[in-house]
Scaffold this motif. Structure first.
Motif, PDB file in Angstrom:
ATOM      1  N   PHE A 233       0.807  -1.219   0.000  1.00 32.63           N
ATOM      2  CA  PHE A 233       0.000   0.000   0.000  1.00 32.63           C
ATOM      3  C   PHE A 233       0.843   1.274   0.000  1.00 32.63           C
ATOM      4  CE2 PHE A 233      -3.143  -3.123   1.403  1.00 32.63           C
ATOM      5  CZ  PHE A 233      -4.190  -2.805   0.546  1.00 32.63           C
ATOM      6  N   SER A 234       2.138   1.127  -0.204  1.00 33.49           N
ATOM      7  CA  SER A 234       2.956   2.319  -0.428  1.00 33.49           C
ATOM      8  C   SER A 234       2.750   2.771  -1.870  1.00 33.49           C
ATOM      9  CB  SER A 234       4.432   2.022  -0.172  1.00 33.49           C
ATOM     10  OG  SER A 234       4.658   1.859   1.216  1.00 33.49           O
ATOM     11  N   PHE A 235       2.776   4.065  -2.062  1.00 33.17           N
ATOM     12  CA  PHE A 235       2.610   4.625  -3.408  1.00 33.17           C
ATOM     13  C   PHE A 235       3.850   4.361  -4.243  1.00 33.17           C
ATOM     14  CE2 PHE A 235       3.118   8.576  -6.070  1.00 33.17           C
ATOM     15  CZ  PHE A 235       2.104   8.284  -6.969  1.00 33.17           C
ATOM     16  N   LEU A 236       5.007   4.467  -3.618  1.00 35.20           N
ATOM     17  CA  LEU A 236       6.278   4.282  -4.317  1.00 35.20           C
ATOM     18  C   LEU A 236       7.223   3.498  -3.413  1.00 35.20           C
ATOM     19  CD1 LEU A 236       8.319   4.998  -6.626  1.00 35.20           C
ATOM     20  CD2 LEU A 236       8.852   7.083  -5.340  1.00 35.20           C
TER      21      LEU A 236
ATOM     22  N   TYR B  92      24.645 -12.404  -9.252  1.00 34.00           N
ATOM     23  CA  TYR B  92      24.312 -12.254  -7.831  1.00 34.00           C
ATOM     24  C   TYR B  92      23.821 -10.840  -7.552  1.00 34.00           C
ATOM     25  CZ  TYR B  92      25.000 -11.796  -2.801  1.00 34.00           C
ATOM     26  OH  TYR B  92      24.830 -11.548  -1.471  1.00 34.00           O
ATOM     27  N   ARG B  93      22.678 -10.731  -6.911  1.00 40.58           N
ATOM     28  CA  ARG B  93      22.076  -9.432  -6.601  1.00 40.58           C
ATOM     29  C   ARG B  93      21.795  -9.343  -5.115  1.00 40.58           C
ATOM     30  NH1 ARG B  93      16.992  -6.625  -9.837  1.00 40.58           N
ATOM     31  NH2 ARG B  93      18.439  -6.290 -11.522  1.00 40.58           N
ATOM     32  N   ARG B  94      22.249  -8.282  -4.506  1.00 44.73           N
ATOM     33  CA  ARG B  94      22.110  -8.131  -3.053  1.00 44.73           C
ATOM     34  C   ARG B  94      21.369  -6.835  -2.736  1.00 44.73           C
ATOM     35  NH1 ARG B  94      27.340  -6.981   0.803  1.00 44.73           N
ATOM     36  NH2 ARG B  94      26.237  -6.779   2.787  1.00 44.73           N
ATOM     37  N   LEU B  95      20.367  -6.907  -1.869  1.00 42.52           N
ATOM     38  CA  LEU B  95      19.598  -5.718  -1.474  1.00 42.52           C
ATOM     39  C   LEU B  95      20.454  -4.868  -0.523  1.00 42.52           C
ATOM     40  CD1 LEU B  95      16.787  -4.255  -1.513  1.00 42.52           C
ATOM     41  CD2 LEU B  95      16.236  -5.546   0.565  1.00 42.52           C
ATOM     42  N   ILE B  96      20.753  -3.644  -0.927  1.00 45.13           N
ATOM     43  CA  ILE B  96      21.626  -2.795  -0.098  1.00 45.13           C
ATOM     44  C   ILE B  96      20.950  -1.480   0.313  1.00 45.13           C
ATOM     45  CG2 ILE B  96      23.739  -3.768  -1.095  1.00 45.13           C
ATOM     46  CD1 ILE B  96      23.902  -1.004  -2.667  1.00 45.13           C
ATOM     47  N   GLY B  97      19.743  -1.231  -0.205  1.00 43.55           N
ATOM     48  CA  GLY B  97      19.054   0.002   0.183  1.00 43.55           C
ATOM     49  C   GLY B  97      17.570  -0.086  -0.121  1.00 43.55           C
ATOM     50  N   PHE B  98      16.817   0.749   0.573  1.00 46.88           N
ATOM     51  CA  PHE B  98      15.363   0.678   0.446  1.00 46.88           C
ATOM     52  C   PHE B  98      14.757   2.011   0.880  1.00 46.88           C
ATOM     53  CE2 PHE B  98      11.160  -0.133   2.269  1.00 46.88           C
ATOM     54  CZ  PHE B  98      10.570  -0.939   1.301  1.00 46.88           C
ATOM     55  N   SER B  99      13.675   2.372   0.249  1.00 43.43           N
ATOM     56  CA  SER B  99      12.866   3.512   0.692  1.00 43.43           C
ATOM     57  C   SER B  99      11.470   3.389   0.111  1.00 43.43           C
ATOM     58  CB  SER B  99      13.507   4.823   0.241  1.00 43.43           C
ATOM     59  OG  SER B  99      12.738   5.902   0.704  1.00 43.43           O
ATOM     60  N   ARG B 100      10.505   3.958   0.807  1.00 41.25           N
ATOM     61  CA  ARG B 100       9.141   3.917   0.279  1.00 41.25           C
ATOM     62  C   ARG B 100       8.407   5.186   0.665  1.00 41.25           C
ATOM     63  NH1 ARG B 100       5.287   2.159   4.138  1.00 41.25           N
ATOM     64  NH2 ARG B 100       6.260   1.624   6.117  1.00 41.25           N
ATOM     65  N   ALA B 101       7.302   5.450  -0.014  1.00 46.06           N
ATOM     66  CA  ALA B 101       6.509   6.649   0.279  1.00 46.06           C
ATOM     67  C   ALA B 101       5.031   6.324   0.246  1.00 46.06           C
ATOM     68  CB  ALA B 101       6.816   7.755  -0.730  1.00 46.06           C
ATOM     69  N   THR B 102       4.310   6.863   1.233  1.00 46.24           N
ATOM     70  CA  THR B 102       2.851   6.857   1.175  1.00 46.24           C
ATOM     71  C   THR B 102       2.414   8.120   0.446  1.00 46.24           C
ATOM     72  OG1 THR B 102       2.869   7.868   3.374  1.00 46.24           O
ATOM     73  CG2 THR B 102       2.461   5.507   3.272  1.00 46.24           C
ATOM     74  N   SER B 103       1.208   8.099  -0.096  1.00 46.19           N
ATOM     75  CA  SER B 103       0.746   9.270  -0.851  1.00 46.19           C
ATOM     76  C   SER B 103      -0.753   9.226  -1.063  1.00 46.19           C
ATOM     77  CB  SER B 103       1.452   9.317  -2.210  1.00 46.19           C
ATOM     78  OG  SER B 103       0.973  10.382  -2.995  1.00 46.19           O
ATOM     79  N   ASP B 104      -1.320  10.393  -1.338  1.00 48.35           N
ATOM     80  CA  ASP B 104      -2.715  10.469  -1.780  1.00 48.35           C
ATOM     81  C   ASP B 104      -2.790  10.455  -3.310  1.00 48.35           C
ATOM     82  OD1 ASP B 104      -1.875  13.002  -2.501  1.00 48.35           O
ATOM     83  OD2 ASP B 104      -2.957  14.037  -0.913  1.00 48.35           O
ATOM     84  N   HIS B 105      -1.682  10.216  -3.980  1.00 53.23           N
ATOM     85  CA  HIS B 105      -1.587  10.117  -5.442  1.00 53.23           C
ATOM     86  C   HIS B 105      -1.874  11.462  -6.124  1.00 53.23           C
ATOM     87  CE1 HIS B 105      -2.257   5.454  -5.564  1.00 53.23           C
ATOM     88  NE2 HIS B 105      -1.771   5.844  -4.384  1.00 53.23           N
ATOM     89  N   ALA B 106      -1.939  12.529  -5.370  1.00 54.26           N
ATOM     90  CA  ALA B 106      -2.343  13.811  -5.956  1.00 54.26           C
ATOM     91  C   ALA B 106      -1.481  14.978  -5.464  1.00 54.26           C
ATOM     92  CB  ALA B 106      -3.810  14.088  -5.650  1.00 54.26           C
ATOM     93  N   PHE B 107      -1.481  15.193  -4.153  1.00 52.77           N
ATOM     94  CA  PHE B 107      -0.790  16.369  -3.607  1.00 52.77           C
ATOM     95  C   PHE B 107       0.440  16.005  -2.764  1.00 52.77           C
ATOM     96  CE2 PHE B 107      -5.360  17.681  -3.709  1.00 52.77           C
ATOM     97  CZ  PHE B 107      -5.252  18.661  -4.682  1.00 52.77           C
ATOM     98  N   ASN B 108       0.240  15.072  -1.839  1.00 51.07           N
ATOM     99  CA  ASN B 108       1.216  14.836  -0.778  1.00 51.07           C
ATOM    100  C   ASN B 108       1.862  13.454  -0.865  1.00 51.07           C
ATOM    101  OD1 ASN B 108       0.237  17.240   0.541  1.00 51.07           O
ATOM    102  ND2 ASN B 108      -1.540  16.016   1.170  1.00 51.07           N
ATOM    103  N   ALA B 109       3.138  13.403  -0.528  1.00 49.69           N
ATOM    104  CA  ALA B 109       3.797  12.109  -0.298  1.00 49.69           C
ATOM    105  C   ALA B 109       4.649  12.231   0.953  1.00 49.69           C
ATOM    106  CB  ALA B 109       4.651  11.718  -1.492  1.00 49.69           C
TER     107      ALA B 109
END
Lengths: 176, 176
Positions: free
Chosen positions: B75-78, B89-106
């Protein structure tokens, strides 16, 4: 990171944090109906955005594109509107919404109460309904960004500014 | 309310705010591949949450319920993840996510870079990718809550603390 994690891990409070009635699809606040209309709260997202814009106009907010307002409501996790009901007549007098990841975090936006209905505790009741609903969805981290003149209003509701030095930050286009 | 509204009404910046390549489904950052693995960014939400928890462990975050982490990602927007790729070989080294109203705010949450990969500008690049993607979605109000020790990190990326006195606030269970 201890602050965030303690909230992530916390369980919903078992003690009631509001005296208001629960919102099924809607809830009513008891008032003296001989002199005042009844106050109704609703979680229904089907809001007349033109009526909402009128409400926002009344508190001096700038106009926003209707298309984007509709989208923002649609993609908000929670929307609570507040209405004055007099007989068959219903008037939108308050509004608030929250974005969320449906799991840990929610952020409250667009809290507005019509000037004619301010100073009666209705804004507090609206916020209590928001908090209660978010808690019932097991959201432990409820946040918002408060303009300076409403920081004390939110403080009275249990919100703390900058807990453990955590800062609310906004990205500015072209500020780099 | 002027601050909020000026952001609501602002148009996406036409000037590039990052030198990074755009994210289609994923993007690569150029590095010296003879000595270092290639760094890959991805918007794919299909992330192994156990691998993500390992990453969060590495920076000392407390464990969170896997079910809720999955839901929060869904349910994160991004969501942008950062990977080191060495051959197959692929290793996860970073992560970020954003919630949003898909219009104005994140609102950006859960920014994490593996300690072995910190101090190389990768956290900044991850955030630039977040900002770029949110701006490309016409989100004008990009916010976050920063722990005290990372306020300067975000400031360098164009985030400002408490603009016009606006305070980030958190609701505390049982604080009333």
């Amino acid at each position: 990171m201890s602050f965030w994690k303690s909230l992530f891990n916390s369980q919903p409070s078992t003690s009631a944090t509001t005296t208001a009635v629960g919102l099924g699809s809607q809830a009513a606040l008891e008032r003296d109906s001989s002199t005042e209309g009844q106050i109704i709260f609703s979680k229904d997202k089907e809001i007349d955005v033109y009526e909402l814009e009128e409400l926002c106009d009344a508190v001096g907010w700038s106009r926003r594109p209707i298309r984007k307002v509709k989208k923002a409501i649609q993609f908000s996790f929670l929307v609570i509107s507040m209405w004055e009901q007099r007989g068959a007549y219903r008037r939108l007098i308050g509004f608030s919404r929250a974005t969320s990841d449906h799991a840990f975090n929610a952020t409250i936006w667009d809290v507005v109460v019509h000037p004619e209905f301010q100073g009666q505790g209705l804004g507090k009741e609206l916020m209590r309904q928001m908090i209660k609903e978010l808690r019932s969805e097991d959201i432990s981290n409820i946040t918002l960004f408060a303009d300076p003149h409403v920081v004390d209003f939110y403080r009275q509701l249990g919100f703390r500014p900058d807990p453990e030095g955590i800062k609310g930050m906004f990205w500015y286009p072209n500020s780099r």
